[in-house]
Design an enzyme around this catalytic site. Structure first.
Site, PDB file in Angstrom:
ATOM      1  N   LYS A  37       0.799  -1.417   0.147  1.00  0.00           N
ATOM      2  CA  LYS A  37      -0.173  -0.199  -0.109  1.00  0.00           C
ATOM      3  C   LYS A  37       0.992   1.262  -0.234  1.00  0.00           C
ATOM      4  O   LYS A  37       0.779   1.947  -0.919  1.00  0.00           O
ATOM      5  CB  LYS A  37      -0.763   0.212   1.162  1.00  0.00           C
ATOM      6  CG  LYS A  37      -2.051  -1.018   1.384  1.00  0.00           C
ATOM      7  CD  LYS A  37      -2.848  -0.770   2.344  1.00  0.00           C
ATOM      8  CE  LYS A  37      -2.203  -0.814   3.740  1.00  0.00           C
ATOM      9  NZ  LYS A  37      -1.091  -2.369   4.369  1.00  0.00           N
ATOM     10  N   SER A 105      -6.994  -1.053   7.232  1.00  0.00           N
ATOM     11  CA  SER A 105      -8.697  -0.839   6.967  1.00  0.00           C
ATOM     12  C   SER A 105      -9.055  -2.338   7.052  1.00  0.00           C
ATOM     13  O   SER A 105      -9.986  -2.014   5.779  1.00  0.00           O
ATOM     14  CB  SER A 105      -9.092  -0.221   6.173  1.00  0.00           C
ATOM     15  OG  SER A 105      -7.911   0.237   5.263  1.00  0.00           O
TER      16      SER A 105
HETATM   17  S1  ADX Z   1      -5.058  -0.314  11.085  1.00  0.00           S
HETATM   18  O1  ADX Z   1      -5.519  -1.645  10.897  1.00  0.00           O
HETATM   19  O2  ADX Z   1      -5.684   0.439  11.777  1.00  0.00           O
HETATM   20  O3  ADX Z   1      -6.646  -0.132   9.438  1.00  0.00           O
HETATM   21  P1  ADX Z   1      -3.238   0.904  10.275  1.00  0.00           P
HETATM   22  O4  ADX Z   1      -2.809   0.433   9.084  1.00  0.00           O
HETATM   23  O5  ADX Z   1      -3.183   1.766  10.728  1.00  0.00           O
HETATM   24  O6  ADX Z   1      -3.465  -0.678  10.630  1.00  0.00           O
HETATM   25  O7  ADX Z   1      -1.556   0.348  10.219  1.00  0.00           O
HETATM   26  C1  ADX Z   1      -0.733  -0.498  10.399  1.00  0.00           C
HETATM   27  C2  ADX Z   1       0.904  -0.755  10.546  1.00  0.00           C
HETATM   28  O8  ADX Z   1       1.159  -0.768  11.893  1.00  0.00           O
HETATM   29  C3  ADX Z   1       1.175  -2.086   9.521  1.00  0.00           C
HETATM   30  O9  ADX Z   1       1.767  -1.851   8.411  1.00  0.00           O
HETATM   31  C4  ADX Z   1       2.878  -2.414  10.553  1.00  0.00           C
HETATM   32  O10 ADX Z   1       4.024  -1.859  10.390  1.00  0.00           O
HETATM   33  C5  ADX Z   1       2.039  -1.922  12.178  1.00  0.00           C
HETATM   34  N1  ADX Z   1       1.498  -2.621  13.117  1.00  0.00           N
HETATM   35  C6  ADX Z   1       2.197  -2.804  14.391  1.00  0.00           C
HETATM   36  N2  ADX Z   1       0.831  -3.632  14.420  1.00  0.00           N
HETATM   37  C7  ADX Z   1       0.180  -4.120  14.587  1.00  0.00           C
HETATM   38  C8  ADX Z   1      -0.898  -5.647  14.104  1.00  0.00           C
HETATM   39  N3  ADX Z   1      -1.212  -6.059  15.651  1.00  0.00           N
HETATM   40  N4  ADX Z   1      -2.058  -5.370  13.147  1.00  0.00           N
HETATM   41  C9  ADX Z   1      -1.587  -5.046  12.433  1.00  0.00           C
HETATM   42  N5  ADX Z   1      -0.456  -3.711  11.538  1.00  0.00           N
HETATM   43  C10 ADX Z   1       0.571  -3.299  12.835  1.00  0.00           C
END
Ligand code: ADX
Length: 196
Positions: A37, A105
């Site tokens: 992404k 997301s």
């Molecule tokens: S979201 O699910 O809330 O949309 P977001 O895109 O903000 O996630 O953050 C994702 C990023 O956080 C990932 O690319 C990764 O680098 C980091 N990350 C750390 N812990 C997690 C987790 N438990 N699940 C997914 N991503 C995580």
């Protein structure tokens, strides 16, 4: 909202859009961690910049350093993460800026809420299978998640709900350039940007 009254400003979105000579819209990239992404979003932003468009990239890893640094990765936090981003995206849209967002997301419901913000919403599914993301593992997070050192990791022990009807699906089998070209062609075809 009690005792809080909305103000209408003299300068509106259409004034700003005229000034900038562009349409504003949201390109919403969704997909697993490591799906590509951010890389695609960055290249897309460079391409739009070169073509003279004002853009802003909202990116999960960056927003979680500031605005959303109080949020974790349990379901409730992820919902709140996207709710805040949606509000920020709404402001950028109103400012006349082309907004690109790159967040996992994972939940359909939150993506639906963002879609309801504007008719100018383009959902892009970065369709990279989990096996490929695990192979890439650019941040070493899948390794940790598989070793149970991190909990609630998307695709491992936290769900990712694939979009049913995204405007665009990007395949990991294509190069970043090919995927960015596909996005640019879509934007031209739909009249969001000019072919120049
Ligand atoms: S979201 O699910 O809330 O949309 P977001 O895109 O903000 O996630 O953050 C994702 C990023 O956080 C990932 O690319 C990764 O680098 C980091 N990350 C750390 N812990 C997690 C987790 N438990 N699940 C997914 N991503 C995580």
């Amino acid at each position: 909202m009690k005792n809080i009254i909305w103000h209408n400003h003299k300068i509106t979105k259409s004034d700003r859009i005229k000034l900038l000579n562009q349409k504003s819209f949201i390109i919403w990239l969704t997909g697993l961690s490591g799906s590509g992404k951010s890389t695609i979003a960055n290249k897309l932003e460079v391409e739009l910049y070169k073509r003279g468009y004002l853009t802003y990239l909202l990116d999960g890893d960056n927003i979680r350093h500031g605005l959303n640094k109080d949020l974790g990765f349990d379901d409730k936090s992820r919902v709140e993460n996207i709710r805040r981003i949606a509000e920020v995206a709404k402001l950028f849209l109103d400012a006349g800026v082309i907004t690109i967002s790159a967040f996992i997301s994972p939940f359909k419901n939150e993506r639906k809420l963002v879609r309801e913000l504007t008719k100018d919403f383009i959902e892009v599914f970065v369709d990279t299978p989990i096996e490929e993301c695990i192979k890439r593992d650019p941040k070493g997070l899948y390794k940790k998640a598989l070793n149970k050192e991190i909990k609630n990791f998307t695709g491992i022990d936290s769900p990712y709900e694939k979009p049913d009807n995204p405007e665009i699906i990007l395949s990991y089998k294509n190069s970043v350039e090919e995927n960015v070209n596909k996005l640019i062609s879509y934007l031209i075809q739909k009249g969001y940007i000019n072919d120049k």
